[in-house]
Design an enzyme around this catalytic site. Structure first.
Site, PDB file in Angstrom:
ATOM      1  N   VAL A  23       0.857  -1.176   0.000  1.00 23.60           N
ATOM      2  CA  VAL A  23       0.000   0.000   0.000  1.00 23.60           C
ATOM      3  C   VAL A  23       0.892   1.225   0.000  1.00 23.60           C
ATOM      4  CG1 VAL A  23      -1.776   1.277   1.262  1.00 23.60           C
ATOM      5  CG2 VAL A  23      -1.783  -1.225   1.298  1.00 23.60           C
ATOM      6  N   CYS A  24       0.519   2.219  -0.781  1.00 21.95           N
ATOM      7  CA  CYS A  24       1.220   3.497  -0.798  1.00 21.95           C
ATOM      8  C   CYS A  24       2.708   3.272  -1.114  1.00 21.95           C
ATOM      9  CB  CYS A  24       0.997   4.199   0.541  1.00 21.95           C
ATOM     10  SG  CYS A  24       1.352   5.962   0.576  1.00 21.95           S
ATOM     11  N   THR A  25       3.592   3.950  -0.392  1.00 24.13           N
ATOM     12  CA  THR A  25       5.018   3.858  -0.686  1.00 24.13           C
ATOM     13  C   THR A  25       5.643   2.543  -0.216  1.00 24.13           C
ATOM     14  OG1 THR A  25       5.443   5.146   1.327  1.00 24.13           O
ATOM     15  CG2 THR A  25       5.424   6.338  -0.771  1.00 24.13           C
ATOM     16  N   THR A  45       1.547   3.464  -6.571  1.00 23.60           N
ATOM     17  CA  THR A  45       1.934   3.935  -5.248  1.00 23.60           C
ATOM     18  C   THR A  45       1.311   5.308  -5.058  1.00 23.60           C
ATOM     19  OG1 THR A  45       3.812   4.244  -3.731  1.00 23.60           O
ATOM     20  CG2 THR A  45       4.115   4.998  -5.988  1.00 23.60           C
TER      21      THR A  45
END
Length: 223
Positions: A98-100, A118
């Site tokens: 998830v995300c970075t 991302t």
């Protein structure tokens, strides 16, 4: 199914808690919270997380999930963390982020030649780890599932839930959580945000991106 979340200092708590809330409701789910040490892990808010396992006693994972946050800079450069991600990623049925958190997978060499997403501010950085950036809230490439920034982790988790247990189970979990988003503002992506909001966030992330790129270069040179 053994679901393992990687914990590291200064992670974004919603990157973790959103998917955790959804995936922990899957039938038969066993959740492990793995960190380098079993000491409490600080997040980007007042919330502190308690690991259930360290890297030495974590059970083999079926689903590996890596959250993001400003702490990815240090996590990418930590040899034990990257070794754990490589080990579990090699035997997991699903490799996810998830995300970075995607950039931790990238630093571990798990995004090469893969489509991924991302957080919007870091999207172009995916190329540095050999990934093909795709602008979408959730992206799948084989057994690799990546979610966009922060709240995208909830959509990401429901996508995984449907893949693992079927749409009817995923829909039932969605109803139980009353996940029926209706944001008060159309400002949740760079394409929708008004210029002042976009400018403020671009200015916020500019110094962070410089630090991140330096950390990523060091991480890739160590691998």
């Amino acid at each position: 199914m053994n679901i393992t979340f990687l914990l590291f200092s200064n992670l974004t708590q919603l990157d973790f808690t959103g998917p955790l809330q959804v995936l922990s409701r899957l039938p038969g789910a066993q959740v492990a919270l793995a960190a380098k040490h079993k000491a409490p892990v600080a997040t980007d808010t007042a919330l502190t997380l308690n690991p259930t396992h360290d890297f030495t006693d974590c059970p083999p994972t079926d689903l590996l999930c890596i959250p993001g946050g400003f702490g990815v800079d240090d996590a990418m450069q930590d040899a034990e963390t990257i070794a754990f991600v490589k080990r579990e990623g090699a035997r997991a049925q699903y490799v996810t982020s998830v995300c970075t958190g995607a950039l931790i997978l990238g630093a571990a060499g798990l995004l090469k030649g893969k489509k991924a997403t991302t957080h919007w501010a870091y999207h172009s950085e995916l190329k540095s780890v050999g990934a093909e950036p795709v602008k979408a809230r959730v992206v799948r490439d084989g057994n690799l599932f990546t979610g966009g920034g922060v709240t995208a982790g909830i959509d990401f988790a429901f996508t995984l839930a449907a893949e693992i247990a079927g749409e009817e189970v995923a829909k039932a979990i969605q109803l139980g959580l009353e996940y029926d988003p209706a944001p008060p503002f159309l400002a949740g992506s760079p394409d929708k945000a008004a210029p002042p909001a976009l400018k403020s966030q671009q200015e916020r992330y500019a110094p962070r991106l410089a630090a991140f790129r330096e950390a990523l270069e060091k991480a890739l040179n160590q691998s």
